[in-house]
Design an enzyme around this catalytic site. Structure first.
Site, PDB file in Angstrom:
ATOM      1  N   GLU A   1      -7.774  -7.605   5.543  1.00 17.13           N
ATOM      2  CA  GLU A   1      -6.890  -8.627   4.980  1.00 17.13           C
ATOM      3  C   GLU A   1      -6.114  -9.361   6.065  1.00 17.13           C
ATOM      4  OE1 GLU A   1      -4.820  -6.204   2.109  1.00 17.13           O
ATOM      5  OE2 GLU A   1      -6.741  -5.787   1.118  1.00 17.13           O
TER       6      GLU A   1
ATOM      7  N   TYR B   1       0.829  -1.206   0.000  1.00 19.71           N
ATOM      8  CA  TYR B   1       0.000   0.000   0.000  1.00 19.71           C
ATOM      9  C   TYR B   1       0.868   1.263   0.000  1.00 19.71           C
ATOM     10  CZ  TYR B   1      -4.236  -2.740   0.665  1.00 19.71           C
ATOM     11  OH  TYR B   1      -5.282  -3.610   0.491  1.00 19.71           O
TER      12      TYR B   1
END
Length: 398
Positions: free
Chosen positions: A140, A98
């Protein structure tokens, strides 16, 4: 929750960013792959990149998330986030990635919007990004923990125990863990990722629904060979069809996916078209195995009986249930097929029980049409669930 200052800034700039989000997504991916070519080779779907589908899906999800923060500040779009997180988990995405995305996405935003990106605007959209990224990372991590794996380490080697030709373009691969260890549990309707090494050395990944029920000794994936006029052939599906046989070994992820039976005692409608039947067959086999007593309506559309993968299973599993009916539509039917089941799926003559939970899988126009018909029949919007093979273009087009 977005801060008050950032909410005002995002609200004011959302039309500008929204209008440019397609260009931003396009530039983002170009910058990302220039800096990290291995991501295009071994993580991202090259077919979806070539078609632009992934860029549209990214743009749609960012715009939808930002709009939700502004319009519904006390809630979070958890359905959308959960769908994305399941896909990411099946690919082994990690929190560190990310940061990489952030770097190239915000470079693209600055380049496309230019002077419109003041420090205040940059800070507001940075907050949007990290709210979305933080939520996805959290989901996640939970998904990885549920499978008992370290974040990103979702892969195991599986042996092909058997291969079954379903139609000219559809084959089922029956799998078992190559190390002899127990297969991970899954819920009917979920999928796995499969990674294969292609002739050019790329290790491309695709998701395939598990087409058998959780109680099966073997895990099955049913793969349609993608061959479309005017578009590149599917790299992974064609590799599996041409190169993989019983005794071969595949790299397969833990199971993920949010299209799962959510109310065990409710009436169920399973609607599919084409290869979208695969998660529905897993659900149908599970319902038959567990003795589901409530009404079950099975709906499927295909080009012809010859292209209807696992047609016999579809009918036999429906027949095992005490209160179930199957309705098959074909564009080119066999002689004697009912006229009202010829052409596209039309639910006008199909009874739908009150309280039905509906599950849809197939091309986007099919799912839109079926959803519209179900809503007209009184099925609650919250009780209609769907699975998209590939990027979620429903979000991008809404």
């Amino acid at each position: 929750m977005l801060s008050e200052t950032s909410t005002a800034t995002v609200r004011a700039t959302l039309p500008t960013v929204g209008a440019a989000i397609g260009d931003i997504a396009d530039l983002f991916y170009r910058k990302l792959f220039e800096a990290h070519p291995e991501l295009l080779r071994d993580l991202f779907n090259r077919g979806n990149q070539a078609s632009g589908a992934q860029r549209q899906a990214l743009a749609g999800s960012i715009a939808a998330f930002a709009a939700h923060l502004v319009e519904h500040p006390d809630t979070r779009p958890d359905v959308m986030l959960g769908r994305i997180a399941h896909k990411h988990a099946s690919l082994g995405v990690t929190a560190a990635q990310y940061e990489v995305v952030h770097t190239h996405l915000f470079a693209a935003i600055a380049e496309v919007l230019g002077d419109a990106v003041t420090p205040e605007v940059a800070a507001a959209w940075d907050e949007v990004y990290w709210l979305m990224a933080g939520a996805l990372i959290s989901i996640e991590e939970r998904l990885y923990a549920q499978q008992g794996v370290v974040a990103g380490d979702v892969w195991r080697m599986w042996e092909v125990a058997a291969r079954v030709e379903e139609t000219d373009d559809v084959a089922t691969f029956q799998l078992r863990p190559a190390d002899g260890a127990p297969a991970p549990a899954f819920r009917p309707g979920q999928y796995v990722s499969v990674q294969v090494e292609l002739a050019d050395g790329a290790r491309q990944i695709r998701q395939y629904s598990l087409s058998s029920a959780p109680g099966s000794e073997l895990r099955s994936i049913t793969v349609k060979r993608v061959r479309e006029a005017g578009a590149p052939d599917g790299e992974v599906s064609n590799h599996l069809h041409a190169e993989v046989a019983a005794g071969d070994v595949l790299r397969v992820s833990a199971p993920y996916g949010d299209l799962v039976l959510d109310s065990p005692d409710a009436p169920v409608l399973l609607a599919s078209a084409g290869i979208g039947c695969t998660p529905m067959l897993s659900m149908l086999e599970h319902l038959a195995a567990t003795g589901h007593r409530a009404p079950v309506t099975v709906v499927h559309g295909d080009r012809s009986p010859a292209t209807h993968a696992m047609r016999t299973d579809h009918a036999l599993l429906t027949a095992k249930l005490p209160d179930a009916a199957a309705h098959f539509w074909y564009e080119t039917p066999e002689p004697g097929h009912p006229a009202d089941r010829t052409g596209r799926v039309d639910l006008s003559g199909v009874a739908v029980a009150p309280g039905t939970h509906a599950y849809l899988c197939g091309p986007l126009p099919f799912m839109r049409a079926v959803r519209t018909q179900l809503l007209a029949k009184g099925v609650a919007a919250s009780d209609i669930h769907y699975e998209v093979f590939g990027p979620d273009m429903w979000l991008a087009q809404d």
